[in-house]
Design a protein around this motif. Structure first.
Motif, short mmCIF file in Angstrom:
data_model
loop_
_atom_site.label_atom_id
_atom_site.label_comp_id
_atom_site.label_asym_id
_atom_site.label_seq_id
_atom_site.Cartn_x
_atom_site.Cartn_y
_atom_site.Cartn_z
N SER A 2 -89.87 -1.01 84.41
CA SER A 2 -90.73 -0.31 83.46
C SER A 2 -90.10 -0.09 82.09
CB SER A 2 -91.17 1.03 84.05
OG SER A 2 -90.05 1.77 84.48
N ALA A 3 -88.79 -0.26 81.97
CA ALA A 3 -88.14 -0.13 80.67
C ALA A 3 -87.67 -1.49 80.15
CB ALA A 3 -86.96 0.83 80.75
N GLU A 4 -87.98 -2.54 80.88
CA GLU A 4 -87.56 -3.87 80.46
C GLU A 4 -88.29 -4.23 79.17
OE1 GLU A 4 -86.85 -8.22 82.42
OE2 GLU A 4 -88.44 -6.97 83.22
N THR A 5 -87.56 -4.83 78.26
CA THR A 5 -88.12 -5.15 76.96
C THR A 5 -87.51 -6.42 76.41
OG1 THR A 5 -88.49 -4.28 74.73
CG2 THR A 5 -86.44 -3.67 75.80
N PHE A 6 -88.15 -6.99 75.45
CA PHE A 6 -87.62 -8.17 74.80
C PHE A 6 -86.93 -7.80 73.49
CE2 PHE A 6 -91.16 -9.63 77.43
CZ PHE A 6 -90.47 -10.50 78.23
N ARG A 7 -87.01 -6.55 73.11
CA ARG A 7 -86.37 -6.05 71.89
C ARG A 7 -85.33 -5.00 72.26
NH1 ARG A 7 -92.02 -4.89 68.92
NH2 ARG A 7 -92.63 -7.03 68.61
N THR A 29 -86.76 1.77 84.79
CA THR A 29 -85.73 0.82 85.18
C THR A 29 -85.67 -0.33 84.19
OG1 THR A 29 -87.25 -0.40 86.61
CG2 THR A 29 -85.93 1.34 87.64
N LEU A 30 -84.47 -0.83 83.97
CA LEU A 30 -84.26 -1.95 83.05
C LEU A 30 -84.46 -3.30 83.73
CD1 LEU A 30 -81.11 -0.60 81.22
CD2 LEU A 30 -83.45 -0.73 80.32
N ALA A 31 -84.61 -3.29 85.03
CA ALA A 31 -84.83 -4.51 85.81
C ALA A 31 -85.58 -4.12 87.08
CB ALA A 31 -83.50 -5.16 86.16
N ALA A 73 -78.54 -1.75 93.01
CA ALA A 73 -79.44 -0.74 93.56
C ALA A 73 -79.59 0.47 92.66
CB ALA A 73 -78.93 -0.29 94.93
N TRP A 74 -78.59 0.80 91.86
CA TRP A 74 -78.63 2.04 91.09
C TRP A 74 -78.48 1.87 89.58
CZ3 TRP A 74 -74.24 2.69 88.30
CH2 TRP A 74 -73.09 2.05 88.75
N SER A 75 -77.95 0.76 89.11
CA SER A 75 -77.60 0.65 87.70
C SER A 75 -78.79 0.46 86.76
CB SER A 75 -76.61 -0.48 87.48
OG SER A 75 -77.20 -1.73 87.84
N ALA A 76 -79.94 0.07 87.25
CA ALA A 76 -81.09 -0.21 86.38
C ALA A 76 -81.83 1.05 85.94
CB ALA A 76 -82.06 -1.15 87.10
N PHE A 77 -81.57 2.19 86.54
CA PHE A 77 -82.30 3.42 86.22
C PHE A 77 -81.80 4.03 84.92
CE2 PHE A 77 -82.81 2.85 90.74
CZ PHE A 77 -84.16 3.09 90.91
N VAL A 78 -82.74 4.36 84.04
CA VAL A 78 -82.42 4.97 82.74
C VAL A 78 -83.41 6.08 82.46
CG1 VAL A 78 -81.40 2.86 81.78
CG2 VAL A 78 -83.83 3.32 81.45
N VAL A 79 -83.05 6.94 81.52
CA VAL A 79 -83.97 7.98 81.04
C VAL A 79 -84.25 7.68 79.57
CG1 VAL A 79 -84.33 10.44 80.65
CG2 VAL A 79 -83.01 9.67 82.63
N ALA A 80 -85.53 7.57 79.24
CA ALA A 80 -85.95 7.38 77.86
C ALA A 80 -86.66 8.66 77.42
CB ALA A 80 -86.90 6.19 77.76
N GLY A 81 -86.59 8.96 76.16
CA GLY A 81 -87.32 10.12 75.69
C GLY A 81 -86.73 10.75 74.47
N LEU A 82 -87.22 11.94 74.21
CA LEU A 82 -86.84 12.67 73.02
C LEU A 82 -85.58 13.48 73.21
CD1 LEU A 82 -90.43 13.93 72.31
CD2 LEU A 82 -89.32 11.93 71.35
#
Length: 82
Positions: A2-7, A29-31, A73-82
């Protein structure tokens, strides 16, 4: 993924759309991740007070998962936000 991007800025991701719509924090997730790994992360995240401290809870959940699961299993999780 859900956080994967091309930019680099992540503005074309699903996570960015939630932030743009007003969400303060979005865990994404980044992947792609396996369903069972996502379920385990979610369980650990909420156990670690994810509602009040999403950044800290993400890190704590990842540290626990790193004890018994591979990095994918765990490295793709990130927090995006303000």
């Amino acid at each position: 993924s859900s956080a994967e991007t091309f930019r680099q800025e992540m503005w074309d991701s699903l996570a960015a759309a939630f932030v743009a719509a007003g969400s303060e924090h979005v865990v994404a997730t980044l992947a792609s991740v396996k369903d069972q790994d996502a379920a385990e992360f979610t369980r650990l995240f909420y156990r670690a007070n994810g509602v009040s401290d999403p950044v800290g809870a993400t890190a704590r959940a990842q540290r626990v998962m790193a004890l018994y699961l591979g990095v994918a299993a765990w490295s793709a999780f990130v927090v995006a936000g303000l």
